[in-house]
Design an enzyme around this catalytic site. Structure first.
Site, PDB file in Angstrom:
ATOM      1  CB  CYS A  96      -0.967   0.012   1.179  1.00  0.00           C
ATOM      2  SG  CYS A  96      -0.268   0.537   2.740  1.00  0.00           S
ATOM      3  CD  GLU A  97      -0.976   5.557  -3.306  1.00  0.00           C
ATOM      4  OE1 GLU A  97      -0.427   5.190  -4.357  1.00  0.00           O
ATOM      5  OE2 GLU A  97      -1.809   6.471  -3.249  1.00  0.00           O
ATOM      6  CG  HIS A  98      -2.255   5.321   2.066  1.00  0.00           C
ATOM      7  ND1 HIS A  98      -3.436   4.678   1.791  1.00  0.00           N
ATOM      8  CD2 HIS A  98      -2.210   6.399   1.249  1.00  0.00           C
ATOM      9  CE1 HIS A  98      -4.103   5.346   0.855  1.00  0.00           C
ATOM     10  NE2 HIS A  98      -3.377   6.392   0.504  1.00  0.00           N
ATOM     11  CG  HIS A  99       0.154   2.492   6.271  1.00  0.00           C
ATOM     12  ND1 HIS A  99      -1.090   2.426   5.687  1.00  0.00           N
ATOM     13  CD2 HIS A  99       0.050   3.372   7.303  1.00  0.00           C
ATOM     14  CE1 HIS A  99      -1.928   3.223   6.337  1.00  0.00           C
ATOM     15  NE2 HIS A  99      -1.272   3.811   7.325  1.00  0.00           N
ATOM     16  CD  GLN A 137      -8.480  -4.553  -2.742  1.00  0.00           C
ATOM     17  OE1 GLN A 137      -8.005  -4.647  -1.615  1.00  0.00           O
ATOM     18  NE2 GLN A 137      -9.579  -5.187  -3.107  1.00  0.00           N
ATOM     19  CG  HIS A 165      -5.537  -3.615   2.411  1.00  0.00           C
ATOM     20  ND1 HIS A 165      -5.131  -2.554   1.647  1.00  0.00           N
ATOM     21  CD2 HIS A 165      -6.390  -4.338   1.639  1.00  0.00           C
ATOM     22  CE1 HIS A 165      -5.726  -2.621   0.459  1.00  0.00           C
ATOM     23  NE2 HIS A 165      -6.485  -3.688   0.433  1.00  0.00           N
ATOM     24  CB  CYS A 167      -1.627  -0.722   6.480  1.00  0.00           C
ATOM     25  SG  CYS A 167      -2.962  -0.593   5.301  1.00  0.00           S
TER      26      CYS A 167
HETATM   27 ZN   LIG Z   1      -1.884   1.107   4.179  1.00  0.00          ZN
END
Ligand SMILES: [Zn+2]
Length: 210
Positions: A96-99, A137, A165, A167
């Protein structure tokens, strides 16, 4: 089931500016090890920054390949075949690009050809290339569908992605056992409820899901 996707913001682009060396990345990982309170020079960790460089290269190898090219090279003209083709439950690992936490899941890809048919392994390659990039996703789902649509120009494309996920599992809300389902339906899969439900019944019947 799934949420509908309206956007897919295209290809990942490489960052501009000067290239970054492996040594710089190793040094950055070494800094992270120190920051969490570790001694990066102890035996077990000495090789870790280098292992991380190699791991990241593998996790994110999808930036170097063009999924459209994979499909373009191999299509063939197959007169008359106009039934649904479904690749079921292909596994993928993304981040994931956030975490930068793992996203572990499966993808179901269906299309109804309009003359052009592609080898089923090429569809799996498209999934793989997009997965080996930083993702959310929803975008992964849309990118797979849009690329097949643009290159093969089929009568319709359907993509369903189910994924866990990490995260959400190893941090944040700490929820295990839930997965996120996303879908993108184009052409006849969007316009014809019968075609869509035929595809979705194949998705839901898939026993390899677990
Ligand atoms: Zn994430």
């Amino acid at each position: 089931m799934a949420q509908k996707l309206e956007t897919a913001d295209g290809e990942a682009s490489s960052a501009g500016g000067r290239p970054i060396s492996d040594a710089e990345v190793r040094s950055a990982f070494r800094t992270v090890l120190q920051w969490i309170g570790e001694d990066p020079d102890r035996d077990g960790l000495r090789e870790t920054p280098d292992r991380l460089v190699r791991s990241y290269r593998e996790y994110f190898c999808g930036y170097e390949e063009d999924p459209a090219q994979v499909l373009r090279k191999t299509f063939s003209e197959v007169d008359g075949y106009d039934e649904m083709i479904v690749l079921r439950g292909v596994t993928f690992e993304s981040h994931c690009e956030h975490h930068i936490a793992p996203i572990i899941g499966r993808v179901w890809v269906g299309y109804i050809p309009n003359r052009r048919v592609v080898g089923i392994s090429k569809l799996a390659r498209v999934v793989e290339i997009f997965a080996k990039r930083l993702q959310i996703q929803e975008r992964l789902t849309a990118q797979i569908a849009n690329t097949i649509d643009e290159v093969l120009k089929p009568a319709g494309v359907a993509v369903v992605v189910k994924a866990a996920h990490h995260c959400m599992i190893s941090r944040g809300v700490h929820k295990r056992g839930s997965d996120l389902v996303t879908s993108r339906m184009l052409g006849v899969f969007r316009d014809q409820a019968v075609t869509r439900s035929e595809f979705l019944s194949l998705v839901n019947a898939d026993t390899m899901e677990k």
